[in-house]
Design an enzyme around this catalytic site. Structure first.
Site, PDB file in Angstrom:
ATOM      1  N   HIS B 519      37.286  22.815  70.825  1.00  0.00           N
ATOM      2  CA  HIS B 519      36.529  21.860  71.631  1.00  0.00           C
ATOM      3  C   HIS B 519      35.800  20.855  70.756  1.00  0.00           C
ATOM      4  O   HIS B 519      34.581  20.835  70.684  1.00  0.00           O
ATOM      5  CB  HIS B 519      35.551  22.614  72.535  1.00  0.00           C
ATOM      6  CG  HIS B 519      36.242  23.602  73.428  1.00  0.00           C
ATOM      7  ND1 HIS B 519      35.604  24.656  74.028  1.00  0.00           N
ATOM      8  CD2 HIS B 519      37.535  23.692  73.814  1.00  0.00           C
ATOM      9  CE1 HIS B 519      36.463  25.349  74.749  1.00  0.00           C
ATOM     10  NE2 HIS B 519      37.648  24.791  74.634  1.00  0.00           N
ATOM     11  N   LEU B 520      36.591  20.013  70.102  1.00  0.00           N
ATOM     12  CA  LEU B 520      36.028  18.935  69.298  1.00  0.00           C
ATOM     13  C   LEU B 520      35.713  17.768  70.213  1.00  0.00           C
ATOM     14  O   LEU B 520      36.363  17.576  71.241  1.00  0.00           O
ATOM     15  CB  LEU B 520      37.042  18.528  68.229  1.00  0.00           C
ATOM     16  CG  LEU B 520      37.421  19.665  67.271  1.00  0.00           C
ATOM     17  CD1 LEU B 520      38.868  19.576  66.879  1.00  0.00           C
ATOM     18  CD2 LEU B 520      36.539  19.662  66.056  1.00  0.00           C
TER      19      LEU B 520
END
Lengths: 217, 592
Positions: B519-520
């Site tokens: 989850h960048l």
């Protein structure tokens, strides 16, 4: 299969059937590792994943065979890693920075480990008593040992990872023989359908493992 | 491919691109989708039992980006040399048709409304001085009320299972009491609780918290979505994260949207098309199209278009903007420029409870999106005043299906041996009788945490790698430690024989070797001021008005929730404004 063995089997020649079964029981012949490397691998894997009351160890599970087979895959050849230069060491938390694919790392590191064992204990790794092997692996894991410019810790982690893969992957890759790794954990393998077993209120799942090819334990 | 011009090009083959492609086709535009990876058809590659293979799947990264071709470099601080991320580990970007939308788990959140205007909210509640120096806290420039219809639309396309709390202001169910009002129910009822989630629900309630079923894009029953795509009921096989779903239960672009596009003659999918750059006109105000490498023929192809949608994975969108010269690159020293600014991630720590030997947790049973969570310590749902940090974490049991190689590599936990004598004993106990509780938290943006082009390393196409400068900051470490501390009462209520609370430690550096989350976020963020955002509130480039950039790259800071639901809602939001406003009068949708 030996040549035209299927013909003989169909013809009901029991002697051939027995010969084939014997061949299946015969030790695996490594394709990538040489004899000395293979001896190291067999000993080291068994120390990492030993036979005990909980189930078979590395040798019985075929873990060295799994690792040898992996060496001739895109993974073993380093084709799944970024392998472009320049290569430069950095802090450990920035990850692997060696110019070596897994197969190259094994070749370099096993030679280094044997040299280290020879220097420290007067024998190759595989020739040492079990206790001495455990002490050496513990030292490798500890981080203070280097084989030339190669960190023994990095190699130990590679070996530990591949050993666990060999214990717990589907048997189609040569390890987890007889589904022994899955039996130990209680993992049902490729069943992959728990619609009726979503919540067992703490009871154990009742069925044993099955592999992708349909093998059961 | 002989097409030389399309009305619209979408770059990438994941959720954002598929949503935009479908919407633009409905508006009558000819659409070309360029995916740099291979074709992936669930009926072929996702088929049972070949896909139920942990080694080939999650361990050797069957559906993921191969770093040999393209990766990033990473450093913790601005004075370090960034080194290549040579082996996938900490985060796992997808590749191929479906992108990250094929290998994701299926946790499908909306957004915490406070997170959308976090700077305004924090300033109003705690004062401007509460914001640490060099923290780039920003508002998105869009409200929950504006996005609500698009969250609703996305859930109907994804076939999301969940329990509502409030619909049109009225309490209707036992959903998350902190969640905002909805205009409609979830299309499917919530997933069943697995045993560990059931234990967590009871224990967290007893501890005084407010448990709810995670919204899951794993179908709890048979479902047909608005595009006519059919989903089958999830059987909790445990192969969501990292796999394509052989049951057609986990939503993916491949199952839920692309079947409607593939048969549409106005839609063209080109695979193994690696986009090298967006081409701009001479004054860099308009895109003329893109140039991509046809990896089959090994030749460059230039394709013209009126509209270019970047819908690739978060950092690939940012990379492409930097390579193309769209907008001004961010400079952390001068604090100027916007492309690469506000790169963010998430904090996640996994705590473990061991139960008595007669309790089997059967952790191989699972669904990626299913579970039970509490939001009591997420977003601004609790008083941060005396705590002195910004952000928060949902806390959950999200039993996605634990496979044995991953379990063994993680080790038995606690002080147990990682190998040798004692390992198998401890590993067996952990696998059979333990469960995990995650704190999946936010990550704030900082002036010296950003993306730019690496000066040294190149990808296999000869272009500079993207460079990440990232580490944990004190705010997020303190947030994580506080939230993990709140898990302890749950552990006590669970009947755990022992437990381990995992938390980030002060001074701990981001470690690229250990999986955290994919989850960048950030890097090309949306906002209201072109000095501090790359995109306007419609995800339109401030600088090149016929380029829209869709993805978690738009998030000004990391949120506690998983990003896909927000990305999908933003995609529908953008598509709506392109269809209703932009196409009638192409140009900037926000006038300054």
């Amino acid at each position: 299969m030996i040549g035209t063995a299927s013909f003989w089997m169909l013809a009901g020649h029991d002697c051939w059937k027995e010969a084939l079964a014997a061949e299946a029981r015969a030790p695996y012949k490594p394709q990538y590792f040489n004899q000395r490397e293979w001896a190291f691998l067999q000993a080291a894997c068994e120390r990492i994943f030993p036979q005990d009351d909980h189930g078979p160890g590395a040798d019985a599970l075929g873990i060295p065979e799994f690792i040898d087979r992996q060496m001739d895959t895109p993974y073993g050849r380093g084709e799944l890693w970024y392998m472009s230069g320049p290569f430069q060491e950095g802090p450990a938390n920035l990850g692997y920075q060696l110019p070596l694919s897994p197969r190259e790392l094994y070749r370099r590191a096993i030679a280094g480990a044997d040299e280290y064992a020879q220097r420290q204990r007067g024998h190759l790794f595989a020739e040492l008593e079990t206790e001495a092997q455990i002490e050496l692996l513990t030292a490798f894991e500890g981080g203070a040992v280097h084989f030339g410019d190669l960190s023994a810790r990095g190699f130990f982690e590679q070996l530990r990872q591949n050993t666990m893969e060999g214990a717990f992957s589907d048997p189609l890759y040569g390890g987890n023989r007889g589904l022994g790794g899955w039996l130990m954990l209680g993992f049902p393998g490729a069943r992959a359908d728990f619609m009726d077993w979503v919540n067992q209120e703490g009871a154990a799942y009742p069925f044993g493992p099955v592999s992708i090819s349909g093998e059961t334990a | 491919m002989t097409i030389k011009h399309a009305d619209a090009i979408v770059v990438g083959g994941g959720w954002a691109s598929s949503i935009l492609a479908k919407e633009l086709r409905e508006a009558g535009l000819s659409v070309v989708m360029l995916e740099r990876g291979p074709e992936r058809k669930t009926a072929v590659e996702g088929a049972y039992p070949g896909s139920i293979d942990e080694l080939r799947g999650a361990i050797r990264h069957r559906l993921f980006q191969n770093p040999a071709k393209s990766t990033v470099t990473i450093r913790n601080t601005i004075d370090q040399t960034a080194l290549p991320y040579r082996q996938l580990a900490a985060f796992l970007p997808g590749e191929g048709v479906g992108g990250a939308g094929l290998h994701w788990s299926g946790v499908h959140f909306r957004v915490a409304p406070d997170d959308l205007n976090l700077r305004t909210k924090i300033t109003q509640r705690y004062g401007e001085k509460f914001i640490p120096q060099d923290m780039n806290l920003q508002d998105y420039g869009v409200t929950y009320e504006e996005l609500e219809p698009f969250f609703d639309k996305a859930e109907k396309v994804f076939g999301t299972s969940g329990e509502p709390y409030k619909i049109n202001g009225e309490i209707v169910g036992k959903g998350n009491i902190f969640s905002p009002s909805r205009s409609d129910r979830f299309p499917l009822p919530a997933m069943q609780d697995v045993y560990t989630a059931h234990l967590f629900r009871k224990a967290s309630e007893a501890a005084g918290y407010n448990p709810y079923s995670l919204p899951a894009a794993n179908a709890s029953a048979q479902y047909t979505n608005p595009y006519g795509a059919q989903m089958g009921p999830c059987n909790f096989c445990g192969y969501c994260s990292g796999y394509d779903c052989y049951m057609y239960s986990k939503a993916s672009p491949n199952v839920n949207i692309l079947p409607a596009l593939r048969q549409d003659p106005g839609f063209t999918l080109v695979i193994e098309a690696h986009v090298l750059r967006v081409n701009l006109d001479s004054d860099k105000k308009k895109a003329t199209g893109v140039t991509y490498l046809d990896q089959n023929a090994n030749r460059e192809v230039t394709l013209n278009a009126d509209l270019v949608i970047l819908g690739a994975f978060q950092f690939n969108n940012v990379h492409l903007m930097l390579l193309s010269g769209i907008g001004q690159p961010y400079d952390p020293v001068q604090n100027t420029g916007v492309i690469g600014r506000n790169f963010v991630y998430q904090t996640i720590t996994t705590s473990r409870a061991w139960l008595s030997p007669d309790k089997y947790t059967n952790v191989f049973v699972g669904a990626g999106g299913a579970g039970v969570a509490i939001d009591d310590f997420n977003s601004d749902n609790f008083d941060h005043g005396p705590l002195g940090f910004i952000g928060g974490s949902p806390v959950w049991v999200n039993q996605a299906g634990v496979k044995p190689i991953a379990a063994a590599l993680g080790g038995p936990g606690g002080n147990a041996p990682r190998w040798g004598a004692g390992f198998k004993e401890a590993m067996t106990e952990t696998y059979r009788h333990s469960m995990t509780i995650d704190a999946h938290g936010s990550n704030m943006a900082y002036r010296d945490v950003y993306l730019d082009l690496d000066p040294t390393w190149k990808d296999s196409y000869g272009q500079p790698l993207l460079r990440m400068t990232f580490t944990w900051k004190e705010n997020d470490i303190r947030m994580n430690q506080y939230v993990v501390g709140r898990i302890e009462p749950i552990m006590k209520e669970l009947g755990a024989t022992r437990y381990h609370l995992a938390k980030l430690e002060h001074g701990e550096l981001f470690d690229t070797r250990r999986y955290q989350t994919t989850h960048l976020g950030g890097g090309a963020i949306m906002g209201t001021d072109p000095k501090t955002s790359a995109l306007n509130r419609y995800l339109q480039s401030w600088d090149v008005s016929n380029v829209f950039v869709i993805g978690s790259n738009a998030f000004p800071q990391g949120m506690g929730y998983n990003p896909t639901g927000m990305v999908a809602a933003l995609a529908y939001w953008t598509a709506h404004h392109i269809r209703t406003t932009y196409l009638k009068n192409p140009g900037p949708l926000v006038q300054l």
